[in-house]
Design an enzyme around this catalytic site. Structure first.
Site, PDB file in Angstrom:
ATOM      1  N   ARG A 142       5.589  24.829  16.936  1.00 26.42           N
ATOM      2  CA  ARG A 142       4.410  24.410  18.083  1.00 26.42           C
ATOM      3  C   ARG A 142       4.059  23.020  17.739  1.00 26.42           C
ATOM      4  O   ARG A 142       3.927  22.179  18.498  1.00 26.42           O
ATOM      5  CB  ARG A 142       3.418  25.466  17.832  1.00 26.42           C
ATOM      6  CG  ARG A 142       3.550  26.586  18.728  1.00 26.42           C
ATOM      7  CD  ARG A 142       2.711  27.676  17.896  1.00 26.42           C
ATOM      8  NE  ARG A 142       3.570  28.083  16.988  1.00 26.42           N
ATOM      9  CZ  ARG A 142       4.581  28.895  16.673  1.00 26.42           C
ATOM     10  NH1 ARG A 142       4.910  29.448  17.951  1.00 26.42           N
ATOM     11  NH2 ARG A 142       5.138  29.141  15.545  1.00 26.42           N
ATOM     12  N   THR A 143       3.572  22.762  16.659  1.00 25.98           N
ATOM     13  CA  THR A 143       2.952  21.496  16.158  1.00 25.98           C
ATOM     14  C   THR A 143       3.838  20.255  16.062  1.00 25.98           C
ATOM     15  O   THR A 143       3.341  19.305  16.893  1.00 25.98           O
ATOM     16  CB  THR A 143       2.334  21.758  14.498  1.00 25.98           C
ATOM     17  OG1 THR A 143       1.592  22.826  14.554  1.00 25.98           O
ATOM     18  CG2 THR A 143       1.227  20.599  14.381  1.00 25.98           C
ATOM     19  N   ARG A 195       3.049  16.790   8.151  1.00 26.51           N
ATOM     20  CA  ARG A 195       2.873  18.174   7.606  1.00 26.51           C
ATOM     21  C   ARG A 195       3.459  18.173   6.240  1.00 26.51           C
ATOM     22  O   ARG A 195       4.692  17.707   6.100  1.00 26.51           O
ATOM     23  CB  ARG A 195       3.375  18.951   8.539  1.00 26.51           C
ATOM     24  CG  ARG A 195       3.952  20.569   7.708  1.00 26.51           C
ATOM     25  CD  ARG A 195       3.992  21.665   8.882  1.00 26.51           C
ATOM     26  NE  ARG A 195       2.940  21.813   9.745  1.00 26.51           N
ATOM     27  CZ  ARG A 195       3.008  22.825  10.726  1.00 26.51           C
ATOM     28  NH1 ARG A 195       3.897  23.904  10.592  1.00 26.51           N
ATOM     29  NH2 ARG A 195       1.830  23.223  11.377  1.00 26.51           N
ATOM     30  N   HIS A 244      -5.611  22.087   9.101  1.00 24.96           N
ATOM     31  CA  HIS A 244      -4.783  22.065  10.123  1.00 24.96           C
ATOM     32  C   HIS A 244      -5.703  21.698  11.348  1.00 24.96           C
ATOM     33  O   HIS A 244      -6.078  22.473  12.135  1.00 24.96           O
ATOM     34  CB  HIS A 244      -3.844  23.386  10.261  1.00 24.96           C
ATOM     35  CG  HIS A 244      -2.794  23.348  11.318  1.00 24.96           C
ATOM     36  ND1 HIS A 244      -2.558  21.951  12.077  1.00 24.96           N
ATOM     37  CD2 HIS A 244      -1.784  24.102  11.668  1.00 24.96           C
ATOM     38  CE1 HIS A 244      -1.558  22.350  12.985  1.00 24.96           C
ATOM     39  NE2 HIS A 244      -1.030  23.524  12.745  1.00 24.96           N
ATOM     40  N   LYS A 247      17.655  13.578  -1.891  1.00 29.41           N
ATOM     41  CA  LYS A 247      18.192  13.068  -2.859  1.00 29.41           C
ATOM     42  C   LYS A 247      17.293  12.572  -4.119  1.00 29.41           C
ATOM     43  O   LYS A 247      17.493  11.954  -4.842  1.00 29.41           O
ATOM     44  CB  LYS A 247      18.918  11.698  -2.521  1.00 29.41           C
ATOM     45  CG  LYS A 247      19.972  12.166  -1.294  1.00 29.41           C
ATOM     46  CD  LYS A 247      20.578  10.589  -0.747  1.00 29.41           C
ATOM     47  CE  LYS A 247      21.178  10.828   0.584  1.00 29.41           C
ATOM     48  NZ  LYS A 247      21.337   9.508   1.342  1.00 29.41           N
TER      49      LYS A 247
HETATM   50  N1   CP Z   1       0.462  26.870  14.794  1.00 32.33           N
HETATM   51  C1   CP Z   1       1.504  26.280  14.041  1.00 32.33           C
HETATM   52  O1   CP Z   1       0.923  25.401  13.165  1.00 32.33           O
HETATM   53  O2   CP Z   1       2.446  26.564  14.391  1.00 32.33           O
HETATM   54  P1   CP Z   1       4.088  25.927  13.721  1.00 32.33           P
HETATM   55  O3   CP Z   1       4.059  26.206  12.367  1.00 32.33           O
HETATM   56  O4   CP Z   1       5.373  26.460  14.530  1.00 32.33           O
HETATM   57  O5   CP Z   1       3.591  24.539  13.892  1.00 32.33           O
END
Ligand code: CP
Length: 311
Positions: A58-59, A108, A136, A86
Site C-alpha cells: 500500500r504505502t 521505509r 508511520h 553487497k
Molecule cells: N499499511 C501499510 O503500511 O501497508 P504496507 O506495509 O503494505 O505498506
C-alpha cells in the site's frame, strides 16, 4: 503554506494546525483524483526517491501514485535487489542516490529513527514511510482523515486500537494524530502486547474486547507483527487463542448496542485479528483508507515541497 517541521518523520512533533493543513489540502487533491484526468503539475521538476528497505504494498504504491499524479519525477529503490546486499551502508546508499539531484526522499526502514538519521545528515526533505516500531505518520494521517470523512469530525470520537500495540508504528502515529485532533483513544490487547509506557500517552487501556467495542465509535484492528516479535518469548499461547479473545467477528459486532466503524491499516491476516465477513462487511472502511492514502500523501508531499531549497 508550510508545516512547522521541514520533514515528515513523525506525527508527535506536528501541531493540530499542521494536521488540519494537510487535511484541507488532501480535500482538494481528493477532488482532483475524482476527475477523469487525475494529474496536476504541482511537483513538476521535483525529483523524489522512494527508498524501501522493508516490504510494502500500500504505502509504496500510494506514494508513487501520489508523486506521479503531482507530476514529480520518481525513482524507486528496493533494498532487496540493491547493493545493500553487497554491504553498502544506509548513509552511503542515500548519499549516492541524492547525488543524482534528488530533492525528496520517502523512506521505509526497519530501524526506528532511520528517517531522522537521514534528515540530520543530508539536505533532502525526508518523509517517513514507516521506521521500525517508531511511527508511520502518513498512515496515522490517512486513518484520522478517513474517520473525519466517515463521521464528519474526529474531535470527540472514541477510537479503540486493538492488537499488537507494542510493535506497531501505526498504533503510535494513530494515537498522536487522533489525540491532537481531540479524539479519545483506547488501546486493547493482551498485556504482553501493550507497552508499559502507554499510560504516559494519556490513552485508556482495556483487555476485554467486548467492553472496548461497546465503548468506541471506531475500532482500528492491527495485525500481529510476528516479524518484529522476539519469538523465543511467546506473547500469547497461539494465534487461535489470540483470535478467540481479540479477533473482530460479525457476532461481536452484532452483540453491540450501536454500529461502529471498522478499520485496518493492512495487510490483513484474515481469520486472526479480523474475519473476512467483517473486513469485507458494511462497517468496514478499509478500502476507503487505502483510497484516502493517495490524497493524503499528495497533500503531504506538496506542502513539504514548499520547503525545498534547490540549487
Ligand atoms: N499499511 C501499510 O503500511 O501497508 P504496507 O506495509 O503494505 O505498506
Amino acid at each position: 503554506m508550510k508545516l512547522s517541521t521541514r520533514h515528515l518523520n513523525a506525527i508527535e512533533p506536528l501541531t493540530k494546525a499542521d494536521i488540519e493543513l494537510i487535511f484541507s489540502q488532501a480535500d482538494q487533491f481528493k477532488e482532483v483524483l475524482n476527475r477523469p484526468i487525475k494529474k496536476v503539475p504541482s511537483l513538476r521538476d521535483v525529483t523524489i526517491a522512494n527508498l524501501f528497505f522493508e516490504n510494502s504494498t500500500r504505502t509504496r504504491l500510494s506514494f508513487e501514485l501520489a508523486e506521479k499524479r503531482l507530476g514529480a519525477d520518481v525513482v524507486n529503490f528496493s533494498a532487496s535487489n540493491s547493493s545493500v546486499k553487497k554491504g553498502e551502508t544506509l548513509i552511503d546508499t542515500v548519499n549516492n542516490i541524492l547525488s543524482m539531484k534528488v530533492d525528496m526522499v520517502v523512506m521505509r526502514h526497519s530501524a526506528p529513527g532511520a528517517c531522522d538519521f537521514i534528515a540530520q545528515r543530508t539536505n533532502a526533505v525526508v518523509v517517513n514511510a514507516g521506521d521500525g516500531t517508531h511511527e508511520h505518520p502518513t498512515q496515522g494521517l490517512l486513518d484520522a482523515y478517513s474517520i473525519r470523512e466517515k463521521l464528519g469530525q474526529v474531535k470527540g470520537k472514541r477510537v479503540v486500537i486493538v492488537g499488537d500495540i507494542t510493535h506497531s508504528r501505526v498504533g503510535l502515529s494513530n494515537i498522536y494524530c487522533l489525540q491532537k485532533l481531540g479524539a479519545e483513544v483506547m488501546v486493547c490487547g493482551p498485556t504482553t502486547l501493550i507497552p508499559k509506557y502507554i499510560h504516559e500517552l494519556g490513552v485508556q487501556v482495556e483487555h476485554n474486547l467486548e467492553k472496548a467495542l461497546e465503548w468506541c465509535d471506531v475500532a482500528n484492528m492491527l495485525r500481529i507483527q510476528l516479524e518484529r516479535q522476539d519469538t523465543s518469548v511467546p506473547y500469547f499461547p497461539s494465534l487461535r487463542e489470540y483470535s478467540a479473545m481479540f479477533g473482530l467477528t460479525q457476532d461481536r459486532l452484532n452483540a453491540l448496542s450501536k454500529d461502529i466503524v471498522v478499520m485496518h491499516p493492512g495487510p490483513i491476516n484474515r481469520g486472526v485479528e479480523i474475519t473476512s465477513e467483517v473486513a469485507d462487511g458494511s462497517n468496514s472502511i478499509i478500502l476507503n483508507q487505502v483510497e484516502n492514502g493517495v490524497a493524503i500523501r499528495m497533500a503531504a508531499l506538496f506542502i513539504l515541497s514548499q520547503g525545498l531549497t534547490r540549487k
